[in-house]
Enzyme design. Structure first.
Site, mmCIF file in Angstrom:
data_model
loop_
_atom_site.group_PDB
_atom_site.id
_atom_site.type_symbol
_atom_site.label_atom_id
_atom_site.label_comp_id
_atom_site.label_asym_id
_atom_site.label_seq_id
_atom_site.Cartn_x
_atom_site.Cartn_y
_atom_site.Cartn_z
ATOM 1 N N GLY A 152 -7.826 8.955 -0.032
ATOM 2 C CA GLY A 152 -8.119 9.835 1.049
ATOM 3 C C GLY A 152 -8.565 11.248 0.717
ATOM 4 C CB SER B 151 -11.679 9.143 -3.268
ATOM 5 O OG SER B 151 -10.808 9.951 -2.591
ATOM 6 C CD GLU C 294 -5.703 1.596 -2.906
ATOM 7 O OE1 GLU C 294 -6.614 1.397 -2.663
ATOM 8 O OE2 GLU C 294 -4.561 1.942 -1.908
ATOM 9 N N GLY D 229 -11.604 4.935 3.632
ATOM 10 C CA GLY D 229 -12.509 5.958 4.539
ATOM 11 C C GLY D 229 -14.076 5.323 4.376
ATOM 12 C CG HIS E 259 -1.857 0.765 1.050
ATOM 13 N ND1 HIS E 259 -1.899 2.453 1.307
ATOM 14 C CD2 HIS E 259 -3.366 0.880 0.839
ATOM 15 C CE1 HIS E 259 -2.914 3.056 1.307
ATOM 16 N NE2 HIS E 259 -3.794 2.248 0.966
HETATM 17 P P1 PGA Z 1 -9.875 5.743 0.626
HETATM 18 O O1 PGA Z 1 -8.504 4.800 0.884
HETATM 19 O O2 PGA Z 1 -11.011 5.034 0.239
HETATM 20 O O3 PGA Z 1 -9.905 6.352 2.015
HETATM 21 O O4 PGA Z 1 -9.185 6.894 -0.420
HETATM 22 C C1 PGA Z 1 -8.243 3.804 -0.039
HETATM 23 C C2 PGA Z 1 -7.010 3.187 0.116
HETATM 24 O O5 PGA Z 1 -6.068 3.621 0.838
HETATM 25 O O6 PGA Z 1 -6.989 1.925 0.334
#
Ligand code: PGA
Length: 222
Positions: free
Chosen positions: A155, A182, A149, A204, A100
């Site tokens: 986020g 997101s 990602e 989130g 990640h």
């Molecule tokens: P997010 O994070 O949905 O809060 O943007 C996704 C992730 O980092 O796996």
């Protein structure tokens, strides 16, 4: 019932959130609402210290959900203070999120470490879910599940476009590619409708049981 027979993964990445009580409350709300549908793979990834309780609650409730870790050790069992080896984690998890971007940024994780972690996961029958930040991130041998990602989308309430996610996914033929960054109940459908996108990794928006269930529901209808 899903119209498509491709697998759709809906993975809750809780990151460093939820104590045992909060985790169990979430499982008690979400678990009974998850449809039993073979191609819908719902996975929850709590912190290490909460994993065993979450696993137990899922088993007791007989909920159609899998569990995942957010990381694992690049080493085996032995003198590696503070590490969580795959050989122990496999008691609790089916899958592990590896590489990640938050681990790469905050903990100095390198592609080399990611490939060691993948090897540990595979040797212990844990499915590695490798996060790539774009089409050029290396993917170690044996990995079949990838999450695209883009860092700008994590986020930030600023997701990538479904079309671009699909284009990036095309660079990983023969793999199941998820999108993360997101994702919410409002935008999830547009991502999973893309032919090359096999689900979502949700940060989130996975923390709140009702919102997560809306995301699962949207995927169920694909
Ligand atoms: P997010 O994070 O949905 O809060 O943007 C996704 C992730 O980092 O796996």
């Amino acid at each position: 019932m899903a119209g498509s027979d491709k697998n759709i993964w809906v993975i809750a990445n809780w990151k460093a959130n939820k104590n045992i009580q909060e985790a169990l409350d979430w499982v008690a709300k979400v678990g009974p609402q998850i449809p039993k549908q073979n191609n819908l793979k719902v996975v929850v990834c709590p912190t290490f210290s909460v994993l065993s309780e979450v696993k137990k609650a899922i088993q007791v409730g007989n909920f159609p959900m899998l569990t995942g870790a957010q990381d694992l050790s690049p080493f085996g069992v032995g003198a590696y203070t503070g590490e969580e080896p795959a050989a122990i984690l496999k008691q609790f998890v089916d899958l592990a999120i590896l590489g990640h971007s938050e681990r790469r940024q905050n903990f100095g994780e390198t592609d080399e470490m990611v490939s060691q972690k993948v090897a540990q996961a595979l040797a212990n029958n844990i499915t590695p879910l490798v996060c790539v930040q774009g089409k050029d991130t290396p993917v170690p041998d044996g990995v079949k599940l990838i999450a695209y990602e883009p860092i700008f989308a994590i986020g930030t309430s600023n997701p990538d476009t479904p079309q671009n996610a699909s284009m990036v996914a095309k660079n990983f033929p023969g793999k199941e590619v998820l999108y993360g960054g997101s994702v919410t109940s409002t935008n999830v459908k547009a991502f999973v409708q893309q032919e090359n996108v096999h689900g979502v990794l949700v940060g989130g928006a996975s923390l709140e049981a009702d919102e997560f269930l809306r995301i699962v529901k949207a995927c169920e209808e694909i």
